[in-house]
Design a protein around this motif. Sequence first.
Motif, PDB file in Angstrom:
ATOM      1  N   SER A 296      -3.286  20.875 -15.194  1.00  0.00           N
ATOM      2  CA  SER A 296      -3.166  22.296 -15.528  1.00  0.00           C
ATOM      3  C   SER A 296      -4.511  22.911 -15.870  1.00  0.00           C
ATOM      4  CB  SER A 296      -2.203  22.465 -16.709  1.00  0.00           C
ATOM      5  OG  SER A 296      -2.659  21.754 -17.846  1.00  0.00           O
ATOM      6  N   THR A 297      -5.590  22.185 -15.618  1.00  0.00           N
ATOM      7  CA  THR A 297      -6.932  22.648 -15.959  1.00  0.00           C
ATOM      8  C   THR A 297      -7.834  22.538 -14.731  1.00  0.00           C
ATOM      9  OG1 THR A 297      -7.440  20.413 -16.754  1.00  0.00           O
ATOM     10  CG2 THR A 297      -6.740  22.031 -18.394  1.00  0.00           C
ATOM     11  N   PRO A 298      -9.010  23.203 -14.733  1.00  0.00           N
ATOM     12  CA  PRO A 298      -9.924  23.103 -13.591  1.00  0.00           C
ATOM     13  C   PRO A 298     -10.324  21.659 -13.319  1.00  0.00           C
ATOM     14  CG  PRO A 298     -10.596  24.892 -15.045  1.00  0.00           C
ATOM     15  CD  PRO A 298      -9.520  24.147 -15.765  1.00  0.00           C
ATOM     16  N   SER A 299     -10.272  21.254 -12.071  1.00  0.00           N
ATOM     17  CA  SER A 299     -10.536  19.852 -11.727  1.00  0.00           C
ATOM     18  C   SER A 299     -11.942  19.421 -12.110  1.00  0.00           C
ATOM     19  CB  SER A 299     -10.314  19.630 -10.227  1.00  0.00           C
ATOM     20  OG  SER A 299     -11.213  20.423  -9.456  1.00  0.00           O
ATOM     21  N   LEU A 300     -12.907  20.341 -12.055  1.00  0.00           N
ATOM     22  CA  LEU A 300     -14.296  20.010 -12.360  1.00  0.00           C
ATOM     23  C   LEU A 300     -14.490  19.664 -13.826  1.00  0.00           C
ATOM     24  CD1 LEU A 300     -17.126  19.859 -11.087  1.00  0.00           C
ATOM     25  CD2 LEU A 300     -17.456  22.250 -11.708  1.00  0.00           C
ATOM     26  N   GLU A 301     -13.577  20.104 -14.695  1.00  0.00           N
ATOM     27  CA  GLU A 301     -13.705  19.871 -16.129  1.00  0.00           C
ATOM     28  C   GLU A 301     -12.604  18.954 -16.660  1.00  0.00           C
ATOM     29  OE1 GLU A 301     -13.693  23.720 -17.909  1.00  0.00           O
ATOM     30  OE2 GLU A 301     -15.608  24.319 -17.041  1.00  0.00           O
TER      31      GLU A 301
ATOM     32  N   TYR B 233     -10.844  15.255 -17.115  1.00  0.00           N
ATOM     33  CA  TYR B 233     -11.081  13.818 -17.139  1.00  0.00           C
ATOM     34  C   TYR B 233      -9.752  13.080 -17.257  1.00  0.00           C
ATOM     35  CZ  TYR B 233     -16.099  14.564 -17.811  1.00  0.00           C
ATOM     36  OH  TYR B 233     -17.414  14.931 -17.645  1.00  0.00           O
ATOM     37  N   ILE B 234      -9.651  11.947 -16.564  1.00  0.00           N
ATOM     38  CA  ILE B 234      -8.468  11.104 -16.617  1.00  0.00           C
ATOM     39  C   ILE B 234      -8.854   9.804 -17.326  1.00  0.00           C
ATOM     40  CG2 ILE B 234      -6.576  10.093 -15.314  1.00  0.00           C
ATOM     41  CD1 ILE B 234      -6.949  13.120 -14.896  1.00  0.00           C
ATOM     42  N   THR B 235      -8.178   9.516 -18.436  1.00  0.00           N
ATOM     43  CA  THR B 235      -8.416   8.283 -19.187  1.00  0.00           C
ATOM     44  C   THR B 235      -7.224   7.358 -19.003  1.00  0.00           C
ATOM     45  OG1 THR B 235      -9.772   9.412 -20.839  1.00  0.00           O
ATOM     46  CG2 THR B 235      -8.849   7.278 -21.449  1.00  0.00           C
ATOM     47  N   LEU B 236      -7.489   6.137 -18.582  1.00  0.00           N
ATOM     48  CA  LEU B 236      -6.454   5.123 -18.421  1.00  0.00           C
ATOM     49  C   LEU B 236      -6.566   4.117 -19.558  1.00  0.00           C
ATOM     50  CD1 LEU B 236      -4.235   3.584 -16.901  1.00  0.00           C
ATOM     51  CD2 LEU B 236      -6.020   2.577 -15.466  1.00  0.00           C
ATOM     52  N   LEU B 237      -5.475   3.950 -20.305  1.00  0.00           N
ATOM     53  CA  LEU B 237      -5.416   2.979 -21.393  1.00  0.00           C
ATOM     54  C   LEU B 237      -4.457   1.868 -21.002  1.00  0.00           C
ATOM     55  CD1 LEU B 237      -5.342   6.109 -22.790  1.00  0.00           C
ATOM     56  CD2 LEU B 237      -5.845   4.711 -24.777  1.00  0.00           C
TER      57      LEU B 237
ATOM     58  N   GLY C 272      -3.587  -2.216 -22.351  1.00  0.00           N
ATOM     59  CA  GLY C 272      -3.802  -3.444 -23.113  1.00  0.00           C
ATOM     60  C   GLY C 272      -5.039  -3.445 -23.986  1.00  0.00           C
ATOM     61  N   GLY C 273      -5.303  -2.339 -24.667  1.00  0.00           N
ATOM     62  CA  GLY C 273      -6.465  -2.279 -25.547  1.00  0.00           C
ATOM     63  C   GLY C 273      -7.756  -1.908 -24.855  1.00  0.00           C
ATOM     64  N   ARG C 274      -7.754  -1.759 -23.544  1.00  0.00           N
ATOM     65  CA  ARG C 274      -8.943  -1.333 -22.799  1.00  0.00           C
ATOM     66  C   ARG C 274      -8.738   0.083 -22.297  1.00  0.00           C
ATOM     67  NH1 ARG C 274      -9.685  -4.968 -17.978  1.00  0.00           N
ATOM     68  NH2 ARG C 274      -7.390  -4.931 -17.989  1.00  0.00           N
ATOM     69  N   GLU C 275      -9.841   0.757 -22.003  1.00  0.00           N
ATOM     70  CA  GLU C 275      -9.730   2.100 -21.454  1.00  0.00           C
ATOM     71  C   GLU C 275     -10.946   2.418 -20.589  1.00  0.00           C
ATOM     72  OE1 GLU C 275     -11.233   5.541 -24.220  1.00  0.00           O
ATOM     73  OE2 GLU C 275      -9.814   4.311 -25.371  1.00  0.00           O
ATOM     74  N   ALA C 276     -10.753   3.354 -19.690  1.00  0.00           N
ATOM     75  CA  ALA C 276     -11.836   3.864 -18.848  1.00  0.00           C
ATOM     76  C   ALA C 276     -11.529   5.312 -18.527  1.00  0.00           C
ATOM     77  CB  ALA C 276     -11.987   3.044 -17.570  1.00  0.00           C
ATOM     78  N   THR C 277     -12.571   6.098 -18.342  1.00  0.00           N
ATOM     79  CA  THR C 277     -12.416   7.530 -18.090  1.00  0.00           C
ATOM     80  C   THR C 277     -13.155   7.906 -16.814  1.00  0.00           C
ATOM     81  OG1 THR C 277     -12.254   8.000 -20.458  1.00  0.00           O
ATOM     82  CG2 THR C 277     -12.792   9.843 -19.012  1.00  0.00           C
ATOM     83  N   VAL C 278     -12.475   8.666 -15.967  1.00  0.00           N
ATOM     84  CA  VAL C 278     -13.043   9.095 -14.681  1.00  0.00           C
ATOM     85  C   VAL C 278     -12.777  10.587 -14.511  1.00  0.00           C
ATOM     86  CG1 VAL C 278     -12.837   8.878 -12.173  1.00  0.00           C
ATOM     87  CG2 VAL C 278     -12.802   6.835 -13.593  1.00  0.00           C
ATOM     88  N   LEU C 279     -13.772  11.292 -14.006  1.00  0.00           N
ATOM     89  CA  LEU C 279     -13.603  12.708 -13.695  1.00  0.00           C
ATOM     90  C   LEU C 279     -12.567  12.870 -12.586  1.00  0.00           C
ATOM     91  CD1 LEU C 279     -14.767  15.587 -14.296  1.00  0.00           C
ATOM     92  CD2 LEU C 279     -16.351  15.194 -12.394  1.00  0.00           C
ATOM     93  N   TYR C 280     -11.701  13.859 -12.721  1.00  0.00           N
ATOM     94  CA  TYR C 280     -10.622  14.051 -11.745  1.00  0.00           C
ATOM     95  C   TYR C 280     -11.174  14.230 -10.331  1.00  0.00           C
ATOM     96  CZ  TYR C 280      -6.457  15.969  -9.492  1.00  0.00           C
ATOM     97  OH  TYR C 280      -5.399  16.180  -8.638  1.00  0.00           O
ATOM     98  N   ASP C 281     -12.234  15.001 -10.187  1.00  0.00           N
ATOM     99  CA  ASP C 281     -12.829  15.197  -8.862  1.00  0.00           C
ATOM    100  C   ASP C 281     -13.292  13.877  -8.261  1.00  0.00           C
ATOM    101  OD1 ASP C 281     -12.368  17.862  -8.659  1.00  0.00           O
ATOM    102  OD2 ASP C 281     -14.464  18.486  -8.674  1.00  0.00           O
TER     103      ASP C 281
ATOM    104  N   LEU D  53      -1.756   7.367 -19.153  1.00  0.00           N
ATOM    105  CA  LEU D  53      -2.731   8.253 -18.522  1.00  0.00           C
ATOM    106  C   LEU D  53      -2.880   9.495 -19.392  1.00  0.00           C
ATOM    107  CD1 LEU D  53      -1.836   8.174 -14.716  1.00  0.00           C
ATOM    108  CD2 LEU D  53      -3.826   7.169 -15.817  1.00  0.00           C
ATOM    109  N   SER D  54      -4.075   9.698 -19.917  1.00  0.00           N
ATOM    110  CA  SER D  54      -4.351  10.871 -20.741  1.00  0.00           C
ATOM    111  C   SER D  54      -5.242  11.820 -19.955  1.00  0.00           C
ATOM    112  CB  SER D  54      -5.044  10.456 -22.041  1.00  0.00           C
ATOM    113  OG  SER D  54      -5.348  11.578 -22.837  1.00  0.00           O
ATOM    114  N   VAL D  55      -4.751  13.024 -19.718  1.00  0.00           N
ATOM    115  CA  VAL D  55      -5.464  14.029 -18.929  1.00  0.00           C
ATOM    116  C   VAL D  55      -6.027  15.066 -19.893  1.00  0.00           C
ATOM    117  CG1 VAL D  55      -5.282  15.717 -17.067  1.00  0.00           C
ATOM    118  CG2 VAL D  55      -3.876  13.633 -17.023  1.00  0.00           C
TER     119      VAL D  55
END
Length: 400
Positions: free
Chosen positions: A215-220, A222-226, A228-237, A255-257
């Motif tokens: 629901s937000t501009p793709s350029l801004e 971020y998608i965070t995947l959690l 088993g205690g680990r996480e990584a964040t990637v820009l949607y674009d 998945l936290s957007v």
Amino acid sequence: MSHFTLLSRVSALAVMTVLTSCAALPRSGPNEGAIVSEATAHIGKGAQKVGIDYVLVDLDKSIMSYLERYEPASFEAGFGGGRGGAPDITIGRGDILQLSVFEAQAGGLFIPADAGARPGNYVTLPQQEVDRKGNIAVPYAGDVHVEGLTADVVRRQIEERLANRAIEPQVVVTVVESRSNLVSVIGDVNAPKKVEISQNGERVLDAIADAGGISTPSLETYITLLRGGREATVLYDTLVKTPKENIYLAPDDVLSVNRERRTYMVFGAASATGRINFDDANLTLGQALGEAGGLSDTQADPAQVFVYREESRDQLQRMGVDMTKFAGSDIPVIYRANLRDPSAYFAISKFAMRDRDIIYISNAKTYELTKFLDIINNVSTTNGGVPSDVLNARNAIRGF
């Protein structure tokens, strides 16, 4: 007039100004001296260095290979699953299963001899929930442990248990409702929800689409995947443009957007200073300087363009920096670009900017002298020749 005479007059005028005019000059508030002298307590080093150690890196051919592409995190590197088939989906506690048992002919364990008109030699057992021990109950087979197994493995186990009692039994195991293979999609999506992982597997973008999309501009965004205690964040674009990052999800993933404004700061001798938004997912230093209007023709030193950021310890070690003098995992770094060198423009067109980078463009030395001469020229003096001499000197310096 000789240069010595000019400098003498300028120096004398400067001293006179400092000694006799400081108290009378207009200002918007107390000066630095008053603030320091009136303080009840003072913590800090005053005019000394702040005390933060940093690395100065000059942009050249050997350095650019480390900076052309910035990938702060990766789903594929952190969790795998970017390529190949979907992972097996197993049965878990709380899942609802349904079993159908087929026999080769009537008169067996489940199909009576006088069955009459039937659609086939099979019976469908009532739906049941996998219990807390991970079991289901199957008539004439007893409790069957199904947790952590695929439907195909459970099918074979039940057939083996019934083989000596039913007539050539064949079993169909259906997962009616999966309550253990869910992924939570939260944050800036149009319909936050729990998404069920199908047997075909669900990728990150599949789950986001199932939740109504971002629901937000793709350029801004971020998608965070959690997981088993680990996480990584990637820009949607990046996720959209890089297929290997669109990995398969696993049960209980979250998945936290989130929207995060991506900006950089520009200070010093630029045509425009302040905070500037990223207008491209892969913004380069050259583009960032262009957004700021470029360097000021009358003020900037093209050889002293700096980018301030924190760099990972591992990255600096790969560059060959001696890290024995630094502690911690993130090290302050200043990158310097010499734009007097024509080839440097190729470098800044590949230098990837990051969120919250700071660009600082130093003033040229001649500009600092020009500012000093402007101050002298604006001070009233009884020596009528000095202002014209100062003006001539200032104009000559600006002509460089």
